[in-house]
Design an enzyme around this catalytic site. Sequence first.
Site, PDB file in Angstrom:
ATOM      1  N   TYR A   1       0.732  -0.525 -31.710  1.00 51.19           N
ATOM      2  CA  TYR A   1       0.519   0.589 -32.620  1.00 51.19           C
ATOM      3  C   TYR A   1       0.853   0.136 -33.965  1.00 51.19           C
ATOM      4  CZ  TYR A   1       0.619   3.933 -28.939  1.00 51.19           C
ATOM      5  OH  TYR A   1       0.244   4.858 -27.867  1.00 51.19           O
TER       6      TYR A   1
ATOM      7  N   LYS B   1       4.732  -7.623 -18.603  1.00 50.03           N
ATOM      8  CA  LYS B   1       3.735  -8.180 -18.274  1.00 50.03           C
ATOM      9  C   LYS B   1       3.759  -9.628 -18.467  1.00 50.03           C
ATOM     10  CE  LYS B   1      -0.591  -8.380 -16.398  1.00 50.03           C
ATOM     11  NZ  LYS B   1      -0.700  -7.856 -14.964  1.00 50.03           N
TER      12      LYS B   1
ATOM     13  N   ASP C   1       1.494  -3.308 -13.907  1.00 48.85           N
ATOM     14  CA  ASP C   1       0.641  -2.941 -13.017  1.00 48.85           C
ATOM     15  C   ASP C   1       1.375  -2.514 -11.866  1.00 48.85           C
ATOM     16  OD1 ASP C   1       1.131  -5.430 -12.502  1.00 48.85           O
ATOM     17  OD2 ASP C   1      -0.707  -6.291 -12.225  1.00 48.85           O
TER      18      ASP C   1
ATOM     19  N   ASP D   1       3.261   4.461 -23.210  1.00 47.05           N
ATOM     20  CA  ASP D   1       2.541   5.494 -23.693  1.00 47.05           C
ATOM     21  C   ASP D   1       1.657   5.606 -22.216  1.00 47.05           C
ATOM     22  OD1 ASP D   1       0.823   7.365 -25.142  1.00 47.05           O
ATOM     23  OD2 ASP D   1      -0.948   5.873 -25.053  1.00 47.05           O
TER      24      ASP D   1
ATOM     25  N   ASP E   1       2.333   9.217 -19.237  1.00 45.78           N
ATOM     26  CA  ASP E   1       1.516  10.194 -18.858  1.00 45.78           C
ATOM     27  C   ASP E   1       1.431  10.115 -17.462  1.00 45.78           C
ATOM     28  OD1 ASP E   1       0.683  11.162 -21.547  1.00 45.78           O
ATOM     29  OD2 ASP E   1      -1.436  10.951 -21.148  1.00 45.78           O
TER      30      ASP E   1
HETATM   31  C1  IPM Z   1       2.242  10.235 -27.088  1.00 38.97           C
HETATM   32  C2  IPM Z   1       1.040  10.255 -27.776  1.00 38.97           C
HETATM   33  C3  IPM Z   1       0.843   9.698 -29.113  1.00 38.97           C
HETATM   34  C4  IPM Z   1       1.081   8.160 -28.758  1.00 38.97           C
HETATM   35  C5  IPM Z   1      -0.521   9.561 -29.825  1.00 38.97           C
HETATM   36  C6  IPM Z   1      -0.850  10.983 -30.256  1.00 38.97           C
HETATM   37  C7  IPM Z   1      -0.581   8.784 -31.174  1.00 38.97           C
HETATM   38  O1  IPM Z   1      -0.097   9.989 -26.920  1.00 38.97           O
HETATM   39  O2  IPM Z   1       3.302  10.450 -27.848  1.00 38.97           O
HETATM   40  O3  IPM Z   1       2.407   9.659 -26.121  1.00 38.97           O
HETATM   41  O4  IPM Z   1       0.161   7.390 -28.383  1.00 38.97           O
HETATM   42  O5  IPM Z   1       2.375   7.638 -28.801  1.00 38.97           O
HETATM   43 MG    MG Z   2       1.035   9.434 -24.846  1.00 38.60          MG
END
Ligand code: IPM
Ligand code: MG
Length: 366
Positions: free
Chosen positions: A141, A191, A223, A247, A251
């Site tokens: 990032y 990794k 993975d 990240d 999710d």
């Molecule tokens: C998160 C989001 C952010 C990230 C985006 C919105 C920049 O996906 O907080 O997980 O990638 O960190």
């Molecule tokens: Mg995210």
Amino acid sequence: MDFKIAVLPGDGVGPEVVAQALKVLDAVGRVFNHRFEYREGLVGGAAIDVHGVALTDETLQMCRNSDAVLLGAVGGPKWDDPLAKVRPEDGLLALRKGLGLFANLRPVKVLPMLIDATTLKPEVVKGVDLVFVRELTGGLYFGQPKKQWQTAEGRQAVDTMAYSEHEIERIVRVGFEIALTRRKKLTSVDKANVLETSRLWRQIATEVSKDYPDVELEHMLVDACAMRLIQRPAQFDVLVTENTFGDILTDEASMLAGSMGMLPSASLAGVPKGGSSRAFGLYEPIHGSAPGRAGQDVANPIATILSAAMMLRYSLGLGFEAEAVERAVVSVLEDGYRTYDIMSEGKIKLGTGDMGSLIADRIGKR
Ligand code: IPM
Ligand code: MG
């Protein structure tokens, strides 16, 4: 006690869900005799519309001068042009970097009464109670070089994954500290079979583990972790990993709980040591701004309310009050109240505002 809280509602459903968290905090203030002073600021698209940037220096400074930051969500189609010079997400990244929020905590807990909300088999997600500790200010990032350029052979682009010993050590420590307060198991995700940064990560995790003899440390490739998370998620307690892996995996992990509308997060600038120790932090639901649902009083405010509970615990040193908020949420769910995203047959459907009020009313009761 008196606390100063920077409130950044942001875009989409952000302002609606944040308003509910403030209702709940006000109830906490009344019941437990604290004073929360809120100072509002713009972030994301809301800030772009007014100032042309996703976060102004003044707002960043206001956050620095507060005890904690409560954020709604940023983004929306209005600001989505891929060629745009400023994006709402820039505000979030500027807050993370500008406030030194290197440790992102994302707990995922599957509550028994919501076990059918997931698309997975209920027996797979039964008993899931894990916390992701994601590194938030390093890796791809922010690493340099990071750019796109033209060459004779066509366009090229580069992002850089870089980590220092210091950056790895402090985030791994957060993982161990959180594990100490829970089931004392830490999974470090990397990794290391391919990446140099991961090999350093693994060495440092092993070194730091000497300071935490009571915590069992395991290493897992990213993975394999992605696979395990949907195969046997209940085996995890605390997981620690670098920014991009975190990240993606968070999710994935959020879907164990069925709805993102239930999941809070904390982004800390220090190592939480438990008890009444305090770390500066920013608190936000993990869901986005859901522009299609904005202004309709339907969004689930529970993720933001639980984020406020994390704020009480980690930044304000009010662990008891945090538990009171968490108990109020569980009690409302036990009584069958639901927002649209977790609605099922025979339950009572509520809008954003009513859900917030109901939870606030139960603070300190029962
Ligand atoms: C998160 C989001 C952010 C990230 C985006 C919105 C920049 O996906 O907080 O997980 O990638 O960190
Ligand atoms: Mg995210």
